[in-house]
Motif scaffolding. Structure first.
Motif, short mmCIF file in Angstrom:
data_model
loop_
_atom_site.label_atom_id
_atom_site.label_comp_id
_atom_site.label_asym_id
_atom_site.label_seq_id
_atom_site.Cartn_x
_atom_site.Cartn_y
_atom_site.Cartn_z
N ALA A 109 35.01 -2.71 -44.14
CA ALA A 109 35.36 -1.44 -44.77
C ALA A 109 34.85 -1.40 -46.21
O ALA A 109 34.37 -0.36 -46.68
N TYR A 110 34.93 -2.53 -46.91
CA TYR A 110 34.41 -2.58 -48.28
C TYR A 110 32.90 -2.39 -48.30
O TYR A 110 32.36 -1.74 -49.19
N LEU A 111 32.21 -2.98 -47.33
CA LEU A 111 30.76 -2.80 -47.24
C LEU A 111 30.41 -1.32 -47.09
O LEU A 111 29.49 -0.82 -47.74
N ILE A 112 31.12 -0.64 -46.21
CA ILE A 112 30.87 0.79 -46.02
C ILE A 112 31.13 1.54 -47.32
O ILE A 112 30.35 2.39 -47.73
N PHE A 113 32.22 1.20 -47.99
CA PHE A 113 32.57 1.85 -49.26
C PHE A 113 31.51 1.58 -50.32
O PHE A 113 31.07 2.50 -51.03
N ALA A 114 31.08 0.34 -50.45
CA ALA A 114 30.14 -0.03 -51.52
C ALA A 114 28.75 0.53 -51.29
O ALA A 114 28.06 0.89 -52.24
N TYR A 115 28.32 0.61 -50.04
CA TYR A 115 26.95 1.04 -49.75
C TYR A 115 26.84 2.49 -49.31
O TYR A 115 25.77 2.94 -48.95
N TRP A 116 27.95 3.23 -49.34
CA TRP A 116 27.91 4.62 -48.91
C TRP A 116 27.15 5.47 -49.91
O TRP A 116 27.39 5.40 -51.11
N THR A 117 26.20 6.25 -49.43
CA THR A 117 25.41 7.13 -50.29
C THR A 117 25.42 8.53 -49.68
O THR A 117 25.99 8.75 -48.62
N PHE A 118 24.74 9.44 -50.34
CA PHE A 118 24.65 10.81 -49.83
C PHE A 118 23.44 11.02 -48.92
O PHE A 118 23.29 12.07 -48.34
N ASP A 119 22.61 10.01 -48.80
CA ASP A 119 21.45 10.09 -47.92
C ASP A 119 21.89 9.78 -46.49
O ASP A 119 22.43 8.72 -46.21
N ARG A 120 21.67 10.71 -45.58
CA ARG A 120 22.14 10.57 -44.19
C ARG A 120 21.52 9.36 -43.48
O ARG A 120 22.18 8.71 -42.67
N ARG A 121 20.26 9.04 -43.76
CA ARG A 121 19.64 7.90 -43.13
C ARG A 121 20.30 6.59 -43.57
O ARG A 121 20.51 5.70 -42.76
N GLU A 122 20.61 6.51 -44.85
CA GLU A 122 21.28 5.31 -45.34
C GLU A 122 22.71 5.22 -44.80
O GLU A 122 23.20 4.14 -44.50
N GLN A 123 23.38 6.36 -44.65
CA GLN A 123 24.72 6.36 -44.06
C GLN A 123 24.66 5.83 -42.63
O GLN A 123 25.50 5.01 -42.23
N ALA A 124 23.69 6.29 -41.87
CA ALA A 124 23.55 5.83 -40.49
C ALA A 124 23.28 4.32 -40.46
O ALA A 124 23.85 3.59 -39.62
N PHE A 125 22.43 3.83 -41.36
CA PHE A 125 22.12 2.41 -41.41
C PHE A 125 23.38 1.59 -41.72
O PHE A 125 23.65 0.57 -41.08
N VAL A 126 24.18 2.06 -42.67
CA VAL A 126 25.41 1.34 -43.03
C VAL A 126 26.39 1.35 -41.86
O VAL A 126 26.99 0.32 -41.53
N LEU A 127 26.56 2.47 -41.21
CA LEU A 127 27.50 2.55 -40.09
C LEU A 127 27.03 1.73 -38.89
O LEU A 127 27.85 1.08 -38.22
N ILE A 128 25.73 1.72 -38.62
CA ILE A 128 25.21 0.90 -37.51
C ILE A 128 25.42 -0.58 -37.83
O ILE A 128 25.86 -1.36 -36.98
N GLY A 129 25.13 -0.98 -39.07
CA GLY A 129 25.35 -2.37 -39.46
C GLY A 129 26.81 -2.79 -39.36
O GLY A 129 27.13 -3.86 -38.85
N ALA A 130 27.71 -1.91 -39.79
CA ALA A 130 29.15 -2.21 -39.69
C ALA A 130 29.58 -2.27 -38.23
O ALA A 130 30.36 -3.14 -37.83
N GLY A 131 29.04 -1.36 -37.42
CA GLY A 131 29.38 -1.36 -35.99
C GLY A 131 28.93 -2.63 -35.30
O GLY A 131 29.65 -3.19 -34.46
#
Length: 168
Positions: A60-82
């Protein structure tokens, strides 16, 4: 050595299974909290649940720390967390042993993320304190983090982490 009855998961006694005898003393306050949790619940599953909760906290902290407004980066963070949550070896890694070293890895993930994303000083210090509550060997990582911060010209938080490491 979390089991107060002195018997490990497989029913063995001995080095880690002898009641109230430890071959070395570690500064690990989280061990006592988990021991109390086991003593109150009487279930190893509750202790495993806490291990899982700490692991999920780092994700959850990783998602919080790396969350950006760029949709591609959001998808990358969520896929990595998943991937971290869904791979079977993650659960096996957490429940393989009761050692506190297992709980150091979520701390390291959070510390590296905080340093990489240049999170506020207070946040880095709180993560460092959490790491010190897990196991005293985390001092080594705090020295490395302080050195990295010093070289990155973030001298104030570097001195704080160095002071925490020396004081511990």
């Amino acid at each position: 050595a979390l089991n107060p009855r002195g018997i490990n998961l497989l029913g063995f006694q001995g080095m880690d299974g002898y009641p109230n005898v430890y071959f070395d003393i570690h500064i690990s306050p989280i061990k006592y909290a988990l021991s109390l949790l086991y003593a109150l619940s009487g279930s190893l599953y509750v202790v495993f649940g806490m291990y899982e909760a700490i692991f999920l906290l780092s994700i959850a902290y990783l998602i919080f720390a790396y969350w950006t407004f760029d949709r591609r980066e959001q998808a990358f963070v969520l896929i990595g967390a998943g991937v971290l949550v869904l791979i079977p070896s993650a659960s096996e890694f957490l429940t393989f042993d009761y050692r506190m070293f297992i709980l150091v890895s979520p701390f390291l993930v959070m510390l590296v993320a905080a340093l990489d994303r240049q999170r506020p000083e207070l946040e880095v210090v709180l993560i460092a304190i959490l790491g010190l509550l897990i196991r005293e060997e985390t001092v080594i990582f705090l020295f490395l983090a302080a050195l990295y911060l010093h070289l990155d010209c973030r001298r104030r938080v570097s001195r704080i982490l160095f002071g925490l490491a020396v004081a511990h």
